[in-house]
Design a protein around this motif. Structure first.
Motif, PDB file in Angstrom:
ATOM      1  N   ASP A 236      11.719   9.394  -2.971  1.00  0.00           N
ATOM      2  CA  ASP A 236      11.053  11.322  -2.319  1.00  0.00           C
ATOM      3  C   ASP A 236      10.951  13.329  -3.090  1.00  0.00           C
ATOM      4  OD1 ASP A 236      13.163  12.289  -2.677  1.00  0.00           O
ATOM      5  OD2 ASP A 236      13.559  12.530  -0.384  1.00  0.00           O
ATOM      6  N   GLN A 237      11.069  12.725  -4.397  1.00  0.00           N
ATOM      7  CA  GLN A 237      10.964  13.768  -5.021  1.00  0.00           C
ATOM      8  C   GLN A 237       9.837  13.361  -6.144  1.00  0.00           C
ATOM      9  OE1 GLN A 237      14.207  13.447  -7.090  1.00  0.00           O
ATOM     10  NE2 GLN A 237      15.339  15.674  -6.076  1.00  0.00           N
ATOM     11  N   LEU A 238       8.400  12.313  -5.681  1.00  0.00           N
ATOM     12  CA  LEU A 238       8.012  11.619  -6.536  1.00  0.00           C
ATOM     13  C   LEU A 238       6.588  12.421  -5.827  1.00  0.00           C
ATOM     14  CD1 LEU A 238       8.258   8.839  -8.202  1.00  0.00           C
ATOM     15  CD2 LEU A 238       9.316  10.923  -9.144  1.00  0.00           C
ATOM     16  N   SER A 239       5.033  12.497  -6.713  1.00  0.00           N
ATOM     17  CA  SER A 239       4.399  12.332  -6.106  1.00  0.00           C
ATOM     18  C   SER A 239       3.588  10.891  -6.023  1.00  0.00           C
ATOM     19  CB  SER A 239       2.805  13.289  -7.158  1.00  0.00           C
ATOM     20  OG  SER A 239       2.663  12.371  -8.164  1.00  0.00           O
ATOM     21  N   GLY A 240       2.496  11.113  -4.591  1.00  0.00           N
ATOM     22  CA  GLY A 240       2.365   9.998  -4.120  1.00  0.00           C
ATOM     23  C   GLY A 240       2.084   8.699  -5.881  1.00  0.00           C
ATOM     24  N   GLY A 241       0.967   9.880  -6.910  1.00  0.00           N
ATOM     25  CA  GLY A 241       0.332   8.683  -7.609  1.00  0.00           C
ATOM     26  C   GLY A 241       1.588   8.770  -8.780  1.00  0.00           C
ATOM     27  N   GLN A 242       2.383   9.120  -9.233  1.00  0.00           N
ATOM     28  CA  GLN A 242       3.242   9.290  -9.789  1.00  0.00           C
ATOM     29  C   GLN A 242       4.280   7.722  -9.112  1.00  0.00           C
ATOM     30  OE1 GLN A 242       5.744  12.574  -9.744  1.00  0.00           O
ATOM     31  NE2 GLN A 242       4.947  13.508 -11.389  1.00  0.00           N
ATOM     32  N   ARG A 243       4.706   7.937  -7.341  1.00  0.00           N
ATOM     33  CA  ARG A 243       5.557   6.531  -6.906  1.00  0.00           C
ATOM     34  C   ARG A 243       4.800   5.628  -6.409  1.00  0.00           C
ATOM     35  NH1 ARG A 243       5.816   8.967  -1.685  1.00  0.00           N
ATOM     36  NH2 ARG A 243       6.149  10.712  -2.437  1.00  0.00           N
ATOM     37  N   GLN A 244       2.753   5.572  -6.817  1.00  0.00           N
ATOM     38  CA  GLN A 244       2.589   4.456  -7.063  1.00  0.00           C
ATOM     39  C   GLN A 244       2.355   3.792  -8.252  1.00  0.00           C
ATOM     40  OE1 GLN A 244      -1.637   4.900  -6.033  1.00  0.00           O
ATOM     41  NE2 GLN A 244      -1.246   2.807  -4.535  1.00  0.00           N
TER      42      GLN A 244
ATOM     43  N   GLN B 112       0.498  -1.456  -0.131  1.00  0.00           N
ATOM     44  CA  GLN B 112       0.137  -0.242   0.006  1.00  0.00           C
ATOM     45  C   GLN B 112       0.847   1.012   0.453  1.00  0.00           C
ATOM     46  OE1 GLN B 112      -2.982  -1.528   2.740  1.00  0.00           O
ATOM     47  NE2 GLN B 112      -4.245   0.303   2.367  1.00  0.00           N
ATOM     48  N   ASP B 113       1.515   1.065   0.769  1.00  0.00           N
ATOM     49  CA  ASP B 113       2.630   2.301   0.766  1.00  0.00           C
ATOM     50  C   ASP B 113       4.230   2.515  -0.023  1.00  0.00           C
ATOM     51  OD1 ASP B 113       3.901   0.294   2.298  1.00  0.00           O
ATOM     52  OD2 ASP B 113       3.818   0.930   4.220  1.00  0.00           O
ATOM     53  N   GLY B 114       4.016   1.453  -1.067  1.00  0.00           N
ATOM     54  CA  GLY B 114       4.976   1.816  -2.040  1.00  0.00           C
ATOM     55  C   GLY B 114       6.530   0.901  -1.801  1.00  0.00           C
ATOM     56  N   ASN B 115       6.845   0.681  -3.132  1.00  0.00           N
ATOM     57  CA  ASN B 115       8.537  -0.225  -2.571  1.00  0.00           C
ATOM     58  C   ASN B 115       8.948  -0.026  -3.385  1.00  0.00           C
ATOM     59  OD1 ASN B 115       5.580  -1.560  -3.832  1.00  0.00           O
ATOM     60  ND2 ASN B 115       6.601  -4.146  -3.616  1.00  0.00           N
ATOM     61  N   LEU B 116       9.883   1.526  -3.170  1.00  0.00           N
ATOM     62  CA  LEU B 116      10.579   1.653  -4.202  1.00  0.00           C
ATOM     63  C   LEU B 116      11.955   1.876  -2.954  1.00  0.00           C
ATOM     64  CD1 LEU B 116       8.731   4.205  -6.361  1.00  0.00           C
ATOM     65  CD2 LEU B 116      10.070   2.280  -7.006  1.00  0.00           C
ATOM     66  N   ILE B 117      12.828   1.520  -3.053  1.00  0.00           N
ATOM     67  CA  ILE B 117      14.164   2.173  -2.321  1.00  0.00           C
ATOM     68  C   ILE B 117      14.425   3.851  -2.362  1.00  0.00           C
ATOM     69  CG2 ILE B 117      16.623   1.491  -2.781  1.00  0.00           C
ATOM     70  CD1 ILE B 117      16.041  -1.197  -3.617  1.00  0.00           C
ATOM     71  N   PRO B 118      14.516   4.496  -1.505  1.00  0.00           N
ATOM     72  CA  PRO B 118      14.686   5.523  -1.330  1.00  0.00           C
ATOM     73  C   PRO B 118      15.722   6.585  -2.044  1.00  0.00           C
ATOM     74  CG  PRO B 118      14.892   4.829   0.643  1.00  0.00           C
ATOM     75  CD  PRO B 118      14.325   4.143  -0.120  1.00  0.00           C
ATOM     76  N   THR B 119      16.870   5.506  -1.768  1.00  0.00           N
ATOM     77  CA  THR B 119      18.311   6.448  -2.204  1.00  0.00           C
ATOM     78  C   THR B 119      18.806   5.993  -4.312  1.00  0.00           C
ATOM     79  OG1 THR B 119      19.009   4.155  -1.775  1.00  0.00           O
ATOM     80  CG2 THR B 119      19.527   5.732  -0.600  1.00  0.00           C
ATOM     81  N   LEU B 120      17.816   5.950  -4.321  1.00  0.00           N
ATOM     82  CA  LEU B 120      17.841   4.657  -6.354  1.00  0.00           C
ATOM     83  C   LEU B 120      16.827   6.158  -6.850  1.00  0.00           C
ATOM     84  CD1 LEU B 120      18.788   1.184  -6.127  1.00  0.00           C
ATOM     85  CD2 LEU B 120      19.842   2.610  -5.905  1.00  0.00           C
ATOM     86  N   THR B 121      17.358   6.260  -7.774  1.00  0.00           N
ATOM     87  CA  THR B 121      16.044   7.227  -9.241  1.00  0.00           C
ATOM     88  C   THR B 121      15.613   5.858  -9.402  1.00  0.00           C
ATOM     89  OG1 THR B 121      17.852   6.520 -10.897  1.00  0.00           O
ATOM     90  CG2 THR B 121      17.726   8.338  -9.850  1.00  0.00           C
ATOM     91  N   VAL B 122      14.174   6.436  -9.927  1.00  0.00           N
ATOM     92  CA  VAL B 122      13.451   5.116 -10.582  1.00  0.00           C
ATOM     93  C   VAL B 122      13.643   4.564 -11.512  1.00  0.00           C
ATOM     94  CG1 VAL B 122      11.194   5.287 -11.618  1.00  0.00           C
ATOM     95  CG2 VAL B 122      11.319   7.325 -10.018  1.00  0.00           C
ATOM     96  N   SER B 123      14.612   5.029 -12.624  1.00  0.00           N
ATOM     97  CA  SER B 123      15.593   4.042 -13.515  1.00  0.00           C
ATOM     98  C   SER B 123      16.369   2.946 -12.474  1.00  0.00           C
ATOM     99  CB  SER B 123      16.236   4.824 -14.347  1.00  0.00           C
ATOM    100  OG  SER B 123      15.843   5.447 -14.877  1.00  0.00           O
ATOM    101  N   ARG B 124      16.823   3.742 -11.747  1.00  0.00           N
ATOM    102  CA  ARG B 124      17.935   2.296 -10.653  1.00  0.00           C
ATOM    103  C   ARG B 124      16.860   1.637 -10.122  1.00  0.00           C
ATOM    104  NH1 ARG B 124      21.779   1.732 -13.538  1.00  0.00           N
ATOM    105  NH2 ARG B 124      22.585   0.892 -11.788  1.00  0.00           N
TER     106      ARG B 124
END
Ligand SMILES: Nc1ncnc2c1ncn2[C@@H]1O[C@H](COP(=O)(O)OP(=O)(O)O)[C@@H](O)[C@H]1O
Ligand SMILES: [Mg+2]
Length: 228
Positions: free
Chosen positions: A140-148, A94-106
């Motif tokens: 952390d530079q994305l909106s909630g929807g972009q992060r999802q 629900q709260d997303g699962n991206l690694i905060p220290t990597l860009t979206v591509s990485r």
């Protein structure tokens, strides 16, 4: 060949806080086959997230039978489950699962790499989800929807066989959800993935093969006629 991805029978699962015991799942049964998409609906607190966490091995049932990819949970070790989560089961939390220290591509490259893949279709996925322009941003530079949507791209990049999604369009505004829901669904259908999707989004739920309601600790075939 047995094409059942998930077979669950009579699952019980309770949380314990000291002397207090909260019985969440009470005799839940479910079967999900390859290429089948099932929506799970149910009020807040009914146990939807708990169910997903049982199916990806983050929680263990107290009793009952659970098989994933034909293997009984009692035969799966922690490292077997970890391997399944790395390569075959994608969970969208629900709260997303991206690694905060990597860009979206990485994040996408990393996720595909964990699954043992050398190539990935990250750019195509991001473009289809309408967020190509954020590929080089950090979560952390994305909106909630972009992060999802970035989390969706990561999940597909690992080429899973089973996708477990907890409100995958929950942080999207209505218009974006209307646009993303079919894309999410097309990606599932194109790949013939098994999908269990917790959602309140009618766009998503209505595209599924079945809609199940989690009520009183068990799943019931949802009958829209009863609810209207
Ligand atoms: N770690 C936990 N410890 C104790 N109770 C929990 C825990 N996680 C969830 N619960 C409780 O279990 C019930 C089901 O929670 P959850 O599976 O998150 O429901 P849903 O996803 O349907 O909103 C709720 O009553 C919740 O308060
Ligand atoms: Mg939940």
């Amino acid at each position: 060949m047995n094409d059942a991805l998930i077979q669950a029978e009579n699952l019980y699962c309770a949380y314990r806080n000291g002397a207090e015991q909260i019985a969440v799942l009470r005799g839940l049964s479910l079967e999900l086959r390859r290429g089948e998409a099932v929506a799970v609906i149910g009020p807040s607190g009914s146990g939807k997230s708990t169910l997903l966490n049982l199916l990806n091995g983050l929680l263990l049932p107290d009793s009952g039978m659970l098989r994933v990819f034909g293997r009984a949970h009692s035969d799966l070790t922690d490292s077997d489950w970890a391997e399944l989560r790395r390569t075959r089961i994608a969970t969208l939390f629900q709260d997303g699962n991206l690694i905060p220290t990597l860009t979206v591509s990485r994040n996408i490259v990393f996720r595909a790499g964990l699954a043992g893949l050398e190539t990935h279709e990250g750019e195509v996925l991001l473009a289809r989800l309408g967020i190509a322009e954020v590929a080089h941003r950090y979560p952390d530079q994305l909106s909630g929807g972009q992060r999802q949507r970035a989390a969706l791209a990561c999940a597909f990049a690992m080429q899973p066989e089973l996708i477990l999604a907890d409100e995958p369009t929950g942080s999207l505004d209505y218009t974006t959800a209307q646009r993303v829901a079919p894309l999410f669904f097309d990606a599932i259908r194109e790949r013939a993935l098994g999908a269990l999707i917790v959602t309140h989004n009618p766009e998503l739920a209505q595209r599924c093969d079945r809609i199940l309601e989690l009520r009183e600790g068990a799943l019931h075939l949802w009958d829209s006629a009863l609810s209207s």
